[in-house]
Design a protein around this motif. Structure first.
Motif, mmCIF file in Angstrom:
data_model
loop_
_atom_site.group_PDB
_atom_site.id
_atom_site.type_symbol
_atom_site.label_atom_id
_atom_site.label_comp_id
_atom_site.label_asym_id
_atom_site.label_seq_id
_atom_site.Cartn_x
_atom_site.Cartn_y
_atom_site.Cartn_z
ATOM 1 N N UNK A 80 66.944 -42.452 14.624
ATOM 2 C CA UNK A 80 67.979 -43.109 15.418
ATOM 3 C C UNK A 80 67.468 -43.469 16.784
ATOM 4 N N UNK A 81 67.785 -42.648 17.797
ATOM 5 C CA UNK A 81 67.335 -42.917 19.157
ATOM 6 C C UNK A 81 65.933 -42.377 19.325
ATOM 7 N N UNK A 82 65.029 -43.207 19.792
ATOM 8 C CA UNK A 82 63.649 -42.809 20.005
ATOM 9 C C UNK A 82 63.201 -43.308 21.359
ATOM 10 N N UNK A 83 62.140 -42.719 21.860
ATOM 11 C CA UNK A 83 61.641 -43.138 23.172
ATOM 12 C C UNK A 83 60.714 -44.333 23.030
ATOM 13 N N UNK A 84 60.832 -45.275 23.941
ATOM 14 C CA UNK A 84 59.920 -46.401 24.010
ATOM 15 C C UNK A 84 58.989 -46.179 25.195
ATOM 16 N N UNK A 85 57.763 -46.689 25.154
ATOM 17 C CA UNK A 85 56.852 -46.501 26.280
ATOM 18 C C UNK A 85 57.462 -47.071 27.558
ATOM 19 N N UNK A 86 57.526 -46.232 28.607
ATOM 20 C CA UNK A 86 58.084 -46.716 29.864
ATOM 21 C C UNK A 86 57.673 -45.800 30.999
ATOM 22 N N UNK A 87 56.409 -45.696 31.265
ATOM 23 C CA UNK A 87 55.959 -44.915 32.407
ATOM 24 C C UNK A 87 55.935 -43.432 32.133
ATOM 25 N N UNK A 88 55.277 -42.707 33.020
ATOM 26 C CA UNK A 88 55.107 -41.272 32.835
ATOM 27 C C UNK A 88 56.423 -40.553 33.004
ATOM 28 N N UNK A 89 56.687 -39.606 32.108
ATOM 29 C CA UNK A 89 57.816 -38.702 32.251
ATOM 30 C C UNK A 89 59.121 -39.218 31.679
ATOM 31 N N UNK A 137 65.588 -37.392 42.341
ATOM 32 C CA UNK A 137 64.589 -38.358 42.822
ATOM 33 C C UNK A 137 64.842 -38.776 44.274
ATOM 34 N N UNK A 138 63.781 -39.108 44.956
ATOM 35 C CA UNK A 138 63.892 -39.616 46.318
ATOM 36 C C UNK A 138 64.469 -41.027 46.281
ATOM 37 N N UNK A 139 64.956 -41.530 47.402
ATOM 38 C CA UNK A 139 65.458 -42.915 47.436
ATOM 39 C C UNK A 139 64.426 -43.922 46.939
ATOM 40 N N UNK A 140 63.169 -43.691 47.264
ATOM 41 C CA UNK A 140 62.118 -44.602 46.811
ATOM 42 C C UNK A 140 61.953 -44.544 45.300
ATOM 43 N N UNK A 144 62.739 -47.525 42.569
ATOM 44 C CA UNK A 144 61.682 -47.953 41.662
ATOM 45 C C UNK A 144 62.143 -47.905 40.209
ATOM 46 N N UNK A 145 62.809 -46.806 39.826
ATOM 47 C CA UNK A 145 63.288 -46.682 38.448
ATOM 48 C C UNK A 145 64.310 -47.765 38.121
ATOM 49 N N UNK A 146 65.281 -47.963 39.000
ATOM 50 C CA UNK A 146 66.343 -48.922 38.726
ATOM 51 C C UNK A 146 65.821 -50.358 38.710
ATOM 52 N N UNK A 157 70.375 -53.184 38.324
ATOM 53 C CA UNK A 157 70.911 -51.841 38.196
ATOM 54 C C UNK A 157 70.991 -51.096 39.531
ATOM 55 N N UNK A 158 70.494 -51.673 40.598
ATOM 56 C CA UNK A 158 70.445 -50.931 41.862
ATOM 57 C C UNK A 158 71.823 -50.482 42.361
ATOM 58 N N UNK A 159 72.933 -51.203 42.063
ATOM 59 C CA UNK A 159 74.229 -50.728 42.554
ATOM 60 C C UNK A 159 74.678 -49.387 41.978
#
Length: 251
Positions: A80-89, A137-140, A144-146, A157-159
């Motif tokens: 069903x739900x699986x992880x897709x490659x998207x950065x470390x962690x 997470x820090x504001x930075x 970055x994630x959003x 997604x930043x809002x």
């Protein structure tokens, strides 16, 4: 209201299955739901097409209690739900989604919730306060994630970091049936974990917000074009409705 014992409008198993999976078009949904108001035979047919997850879980639990011990096995990849490659962690903890395959979360899923929403809710049902309490997470890092998630989905997604009532904790990319699915995690002031999930799929007619319960959790869902939205977590539907209203206006 008295339910009729007459068959009423005729629907194929394929149409009813599409309705149960949340894949029927708006016109078919309206026809089925109108018929359900007065037709007991149609309700019985829908019940016969619904998988009895509670019974399956009970049988599975009984089998586990009586089974001999086994050596550890490699963890299979969930279907069903699986992880897709998207950065470390970002894939951390995705193995928890294995529980989705066995329906280990309590099911109160109405027939109208779609399959991807049921998988996402079952995944979220495994979250507790401690899952996100140490994620700050820090504001930075948040920005970055959003921004990265927004670039993938062509949405801003930043809002979500500015909504009131819950704090942003993590954004990650999952997948459902080869379609990308974003999960944005929040933690409320009282420690309730929430998930804002967005699935990108072929465009469908817009659907207004609906609030209810799925997999024992409060939830709100709506859709716009090629995006399906789900906010799920906790038991308080008023909290979910208020936060979902903010998200639907800004995303």
């Amino acid at each position: 209201m008295t339910l009729s014992t007459q068959a009423g409008p005729t629907f194929s198993d394929e149409e009813l299955t599409a309705y149960l999976d949340g894949e029927a078009d708006h016109a078919l949904v309206q026809r089925i739901e109108t018929a359900l108001e007065t037709s007991q035979p149609l309700r019985d047919r829908l019940q016969s097409l619904t998988v009895p997850l509670a019974q399956i879980r009970n049988l599975w639990d009984d089998a586990l209690q009586n089974a001999p011990s086994m050596p550890p096995l490699p963890a299979p990849t969930p279907r069903g739900i699986t992880a897709l490659p998207f950065g470390a962690g970002l894939a951390a903890g995705i193995v928890i989604a294995l529980a989705v395959q066995w329906g280990t979360a309590p099911s109160t899923t109405p027939a109208k919730w779609s399959k991807w929403q049921r998988y996402a809710a079952a995944y979220q049902a495994l979250y507790v306060t401690e899952t996100l309490a140490s994620v700050d997470p820090s504001p930075t890092e948040t920005k970055s994630q959003l921004q990265a998630l927004g670039a993938l989905f062509e949405l801003d997604f930043t809002p979500v970091d500015a909504v009131t009532g819950a704090d942003f904790r993590r954004g990650q990319v999952l997948g459902f049936q080869d379609k990308p699915l974003v999960q944005i995690s929040f933690l409320t002031d009282d420690g309730t974990p929430l998930a804002f999930c967005i699935l990108k799929r072929p465009s469908k007619p817009d659907a207004p917000m609906r609030v209810g319960a799925i997999e024992g959790l409060a939830a709100a869902e709506w859709s716009r074009g090629e995006y399906g939205f789900l906010l799920v977590g906790g038991q308080d539907q008023d909290v979910i409705k208020a936060l979902a209203a903010q998200l639907s206006e800004t995303i």
